[in-house]
Design an enzyme around this catalytic site. Structure first.
Site, short mmCIF file in Angstrom:
data_model
loop_
_atom_site.label_atom_id
_atom_site.label_comp_id
_atom_site.label_asym_id
_atom_site.label_seq_id
_atom_site.Cartn_x
_atom_site.Cartn_y
_atom_site.Cartn_z
N PHE A 32 -1.81 10.11 8.36
CA PHE A 32 -1.93 11.56 8.30
C PHE A 32 -2.98 11.98 7.28
O PHE A 32 -2.97 11.52 6.14
CB PHE A 32 -0.58 12.18 7.93
N SER A 100 0.69 4.09 7.40
CA SER A 100 1.27 5.36 6.97
C SER A 100 1.89 6.12 8.15
O SER A 100 2.70 5.57 8.88
CB SER A 100 0.20 6.19 6.25
N MET A 101 1.51 7.39 8.37
CA MET A 101 2.08 8.17 9.47
C MET A 101 1.83 7.50 10.81
O MET A 101 2.64 7.65 11.75
CB MET A 101 1.49 9.58 9.46
N ASP A 201 2.79 2.59 -4.77
CA ASP A 201 2.28 3.52 -3.75
C ASP A 201 2.45 4.93 -4.30
O ASP A 201 3.57 5.38 -4.54
CB ASP A 201 3.07 3.34 -2.45
N HIS A 231 -1.56 2.79 -1.58
CA HIS A 231 -1.11 3.21 -0.25
C HIS A 231 -2.04 2.75 0.88
O HIS A 231 -1.59 2.19 1.87
CB HIS A 231 -0.97 4.74 -0.20
#
Length: 256
Positions: A32, A100-101, A201, A231
């Site tokens: 994202f 991630s997303m 993260d 991250h």
């Protein structure tokens, strides 16, 4: 606003001189407010080993941050599903990798298109959060269009995921809405799962790990801790490890 060249999607064909007469594919999904730039080195690494790779640009990304406030999570899913279909048109098996997303989208594909996903490689997937302010997103998004961005949480100097400097709140609320559909059905995920998580993260908390690993129905699931990355680990110091270990995993789960 046009997409910067570094953030453009990638579509890399299989290399039969390396894979023989059984082409295999990998779908990679960015996070994202990020872009394909965060995944491009991984995509090229896998293509150099013969895999066809699709790395789509998810709607609302890599233009201007305001655009991410105009799309729904179903638009991201539709783009990922279209890329999965493109791979299946030319390959015999597809593994989905995500950051991630993008991990939420990958898991949703595994739930909905189980027979079409041979395995999953997730890097710091964003599937849940303990942040209390997310509860207020339905109200906040009407008052404030964006807050400070979370781009480039990378330990290694000189890296750029080509993401937004602002965090669009309507878009972030779409992520939360996706979780409400995704998480209750995680038991439907039965594919082999390789899960990379950074020990440090600054973008997401560790709750996604338990959310995913405790709920999926996969008999084969393994978490591996990244000790030298933040991250965006696919651009960080542990990236070579992710690339190598994911290639071994992909070769194994697509062997039969």
């Amino acid at each position: 606003m046009s997409t910067p060249p570094a953030a453009a999607p990638l579509s890399l064909p299989a290399r039969p001189e390396l894979t023989g007469d059984r082409p295999l594919g990998v779908l990679l999904l960015h996070g994202f407010s990020g872009s394909p730039a965060s995944m491009a080195p991984w995509a090229r690494y896998l293509n150099e080993r013969g895999y066809a790779v699709e790395l789509p640009l998810l709607p609302g990304h890599a233009t201007r941050w305001q655009d991410l406030n105009t799309v729904a999570w179903t638009d991201w899913y539709a783009e990922a599903e279209a890329a999965l279909d493109r791979l299946h048109a030319t390959t015999e098996a597809v593994v989905v990798g995500a950051l991630s997303m993008g991990g939420s989208i990958a898991l949703r594909l595994a739930e909905q298109r189980g027979a079409d996903v041979a395995g999953l490689v997730l890097v710091n997937p964003f599937v849940s959060s303990t942040r209390k302010e997310l509860v207020a997103l339905p109200v906040m998004k009407r008052l404030v269009p964006a807050t400070k961005g979370v781009v480039n949480d990378i330990k290694k100097p000189g890296q750029d995921e080509v993401g937004y400097p602002r965090l669009p709140l309507r878009g972030l609320h779409e992520v939360v809405k996706m979780w409400r559909v995704l998480v209750p059905e995680l038991s439907r995920v039965t594919q082999p799962l390789l899960y990379f998580r950074s020990a440090v993260d600054h973008v997401i908390d560790p709750s996604s790990s338990a959310t995913v690993l405790d709920a999926v129905g996969s008999r084969e699931k393994e978490e591996r801790i990244l000790t030298d990355s933040y991250h965006v680990a696919t651009l960080d110091n542990d990236a070579p490890r992710i690339f190598e270990e994911s290639a071994d995993f992909i070769a194994r789960v697509t062997a039969s």
